[in-house]
Design an enzyme around this catalytic site. Structure first.
Site, PDB file in Angstrom:
ATOM      1  N   LYS A 118       0.830  -1.212   0.000  1.00 54.16           N
ATOM      2  CA  LYS A 118       0.000   0.000   0.000  1.00 54.16           C
ATOM      3  C   LYS A 118       0.865   1.264   0.000  1.00 54.16           C
ATOM      4  CE  LYS A 118      -4.448  -1.622   1.465  1.00 54.16           C
ATOM      5  NZ  LYS A 118      -5.555  -1.565   2.417  1.00 54.16           N
ATOM      6  N   LYS A 199      -2.797 -10.766  -7.495  1.00 55.00           N
ATOM      7  CA  LYS A 199      -4.121 -11.122  -6.961  1.00 55.00           C
ATOM      8  C   LYS A 199      -5.190 -10.167  -7.499  1.00 55.00           C
ATOM      9  CE  LYS A 199      -4.400  -8.374  -2.909  1.00 55.00           C
ATOM     10  NZ  LYS A 199      -4.534  -8.011  -1.601  1.00 55.00           N
ATOM     11  N   LYS A 202      -9.249  -4.335  -6.993  1.00 58.24           N
ATOM     12  CA  LYS A 202      -9.838  -3.217  -7.744  1.00 58.24           C
ATOM     13  C   LYS A 202      -8.782  -2.227  -8.198  1.00 58.24           C
ATOM     14  CE  LYS A 202     -12.894  -1.545  -5.144  1.00 58.24           C
ATOM     15  NZ  LYS A 202     -13.455  -1.950  -3.911  1.00 58.24           N
TER      16      LYS A 202
HETATM   17  P1  TYM Z   1     -10.508  -6.000   2.528  1.00 56.19           P
HETATM   18  O1  TYM Z   1     -11.765  -5.217   2.502  1.00 56.19           O
HETATM   19  O2  TYM Z   1      -9.320  -5.409   1.842  1.00 56.19           O
HETATM   20  O3  TYM Z   1     -10.729  -7.444   1.939  1.00 56.19           O
HETATM   21  C1  TYM Z   1     -11.880  -8.184   2.288  1.00 56.19           C
HETATM   22  C2  TYM Z   1     -11.616  -9.685   2.196  1.00 56.19           C
HETATM   23  O4  TYM Z   1     -11.412 -10.097   0.833  1.00 56.19           O
HETATM   24  C3  TYM Z   1     -10.262 -10.930   0.760  1.00 56.19           C
HETATM   25  N1  TYM Z   1      -9.660 -10.791  -0.574  1.00 56.19           N
HETATM   26  C4  TYM Z   1      -9.365 -11.827  -1.386  1.00 56.19           C
HETATM   27  N2  TYM Z   1      -9.522 -13.153  -1.245  1.00 56.19           N
HETATM   28  C5  TYM Z   1      -9.128 -13.950  -2.275  1.00 56.19           C
HETATM   29  N3  TYM Z   1      -8.599 -13.468  -3.434  1.00 56.19           N
HETATM   30  C6  TYM Z   1      -8.432 -12.146  -3.634  1.00 56.19           C
HETATM   31  N4  TYM Z   1      -7.939 -11.682  -4.767  1.00 56.19           N
HETATM   32  C7  TYM Z   1      -8.825 -11.252  -2.571  1.00 56.19           C
HETATM   33  N5  TYM Z   1      -8.803  -9.902  -2.423  1.00 56.19           N
HETATM   34  C8  TYM Z   1      -9.317  -9.637  -1.202  1.00 56.19           C
HETATM   35  C9  TYM Z   1      -9.365 -10.404   1.871  1.00 56.19           C
HETATM   36  O5  TYM Z   1      -8.400 -11.354   2.244  1.00 56.19           O
HETATM   37  C10 TYM Z   1     -10.367 -10.136   2.958  1.00 56.19           C
HETATM   38  O6  TYM Z   1     -10.678 -11.318   3.675  1.00 56.19           O
HETATM   39  N6  TYM Z   1      -7.737  -6.162   6.596  1.00 56.19           N
HETATM   40  C11 TYM Z   1      -9.000  -6.721   6.144  1.00 56.19           C
HETATM   41  C12 TYM Z   1     -10.184  -6.067   6.828  1.00 56.19           C
HETATM   42  C13 TYM Z   1     -10.239  -6.298   8.305  1.00 56.19           C
HETATM   43  C14 TYM Z   1     -10.448  -7.538   8.962  1.00 56.19           C
HETATM   44  C15 TYM Z   1     -10.467  -7.257  10.356  1.00 56.19           C
HETATM   45  C16 TYM Z   1     -10.588  -8.835   8.501  1.00 56.19           C
HETATM   46  C17 TYM Z   1     -10.152  -5.356   9.276  1.00 56.19           C
HETATM   47  N7  TYM Z   1     -10.292  -5.922  10.511  1.00 56.19           N
HETATM   48  C18 TYM Z   1     -10.640  -8.276  11.300  1.00 56.19           C
HETATM   49  C19 TYM Z   1     -10.760  -9.852   9.464  1.00 56.19           C
HETATM   50  C20 TYM Z   1     -10.780  -9.571  10.837  1.00 56.19           C
HETATM   51  C21 TYM Z   1      -9.068  -6.568   4.619  1.00 56.19           C
HETATM   52  O7  TYM Z   1      -8.099  -6.744   3.947  1.00 56.19           O
HETATM   53  O8  TYM Z   1     -10.240  -6.234   4.062  1.00 56.19           O
END
Ligand code: TYM
Length: 330
Positions: A118, A199, A202
């Site tokens: 990031k 991966k 967006k």
């Molecule tokens: P976020 O919103 O970026 O992603 C949401 C979820 O989507 C999964 N993900 C994927 N899985 C498979 N292939 C992909 N290409 C792919 N892109 C995204 C992410 O692994 C995620 O599960 N940091 C977290 C948000 C968060 C959270 C938490 C999660 C904040 N607090 C506590 C669990 C527990 C996140 O990346 O969200």
């Protein structure tokens, strides 16, 4: 329903309200939430504070939160079975994060791959929140003493850090938190359609991902332009990704037959892509229909989130009472 505080095998997960969800979010996380809530007490959070760590529009954020709640519910998260709420409604998240800030070594945060990625993407806005993002995530999880966190593979490192923070806290102040583990699906890493070494995300651009809201035509177009085996290998990253998507949506049997045909050279890519596109379209159809229905009931979404926050806060307050006592602030 969560009737008691601190259930065994409690599930916790969350997503950022940063715009429309894609197939990676769905197959890595959301789809398994819906399955897990049948067997486990579950809490699903909309992590709006995390979304402040990259450039965003304050004017759009409230709407994005509602949109994400709509996505959760239309995919099948059931507020009768799970708690659904917005992170910023529970101040205990940031309170616990501060305490965890004070026991987490800087070096641990510097290792985080997501921070490095990031910082690369948002060179003009490398803020302290982006750096301590995983600490707030640890607070989200441990505030509820959650045992299992269903996420995509990119979040494994953050959950490992959560475990380290829990261990450090327990060692310093006495046993308080569980050692949380991730739950991954077979498709914990869905790749970009046009650049299958990366991966699906967006930030790569429209052509790289399938949004849960994409029309059948858009899905067909995107899958048709998916990269297959430009490198001439027998099964390239792009083809593997298409099979993975198919397997996640359709189960093993059909896919192993198709894989067989592909091995024998009897499955033209055009046919494979048509099958993949049609499978995605028919899987997303009921979700999109439910979403249209729910969009008519926006007020109810607000009520669900308020009720979810009330239930979550009961647990959060209890944990913070214990934590404050243990760290010596009262
Ligand atoms: P976020 O919103 O970026 O992603 C949401 C979820 O989507 C999964 N993900 C994927 N899985 C498979 N292939 C992909 N290409 C792919 N892109 C995204 C992410 O692994 C995620 O599960 N940091 C977290 C948000 C968060 C959270 C938490 C999660 C904040 N607090 C506590 C669990 C527990 C996140 O990346 O969200």
């Amino acid at each position: 329903m969560l009737a008691l505080l601190y259930m065994n095998n409690l599930i916790f997960s969350g997503m950022q309200p940063t715009g429309s969800l894609h197939l990676g979010n769905y197959l890595g996380a959301l789809k398994q939430w819906v399955e897990l809530q049948e067997q486990h007490d579950s809490i699903f959070c909309i992590v709006d504070y995390h979304a402040l760590t990259i450039d965003y529009s304050p004017k759009d954020l409230p709407n994005r939160i509602t949109e994400l709640a709509l996505d959760y519910l239309s995919a099948g998260v059931d507020p009768e079975k799970s708690i659904v709420f917005v992170q910023s409604q529970i101040p205990e998240h940031t309170e616990l994060a501060w305490i965890f800030n004070s026991i987490t070594p800087m070096g641990e945060l510097e290792r985080m791959t997501q921070f490095k990625e990031k910082s690369e993407q948002h060179k003009q806005n490398i803020n302290a929140g982006l750096f301590t993002y995983p600490i707030l995530q640890a607070a989200d999880i441990l505030l509820y003493k959650a045992d299992r966190v269903p996420v995509g593979e990119d979040q494994v490192q953050h959950v490992e850090l959560t475990r380290d923070i829990a261990k450090k806290f327990n060692k310093t102040f006495g046993k308080t938190f569980p050692e949380t583990k991730v739950i991954l699906t077979k498709t914990a890493r869905i790749m970009s359609l046009v650049d299958p070494e990366k991966k699906m995300s967006k930030s790569l651009g429209e052509k790289h991902y399938i949004a849960l809201s994409d029309s059948p035509d858009a899905i067909k177009k995107k899958v048709r332009s998916a990269v297959t085996d430009t490198h001439g290998g027998s099964k390239s990253a792009g083809v593997t990704n298409l099979f993975d998507i198919l397997e996640a949506l359709n189960g093993d049997d059909m896919v192993s037959e198709l894989k067989d045909q592909h091995k024998k050279g009897k499955l033209p890519y055009k046919d494979l892509k048509d099958i993949v596109a049609n499978t995605i379209i028919s899987h997303l159809k009921p979700i999109q229909e439910r979403r249209r229905e729910l969009e008519e009931q926006r007020e109810e979404i607000g009520e669900i989130l308020i009720e979810g926050a009330e239930r979550a806060q009961e647990i959060a307050q209890k944990t913070m009472e214990e934590v404050r006592e243990k760290v010596g602030v009262r």
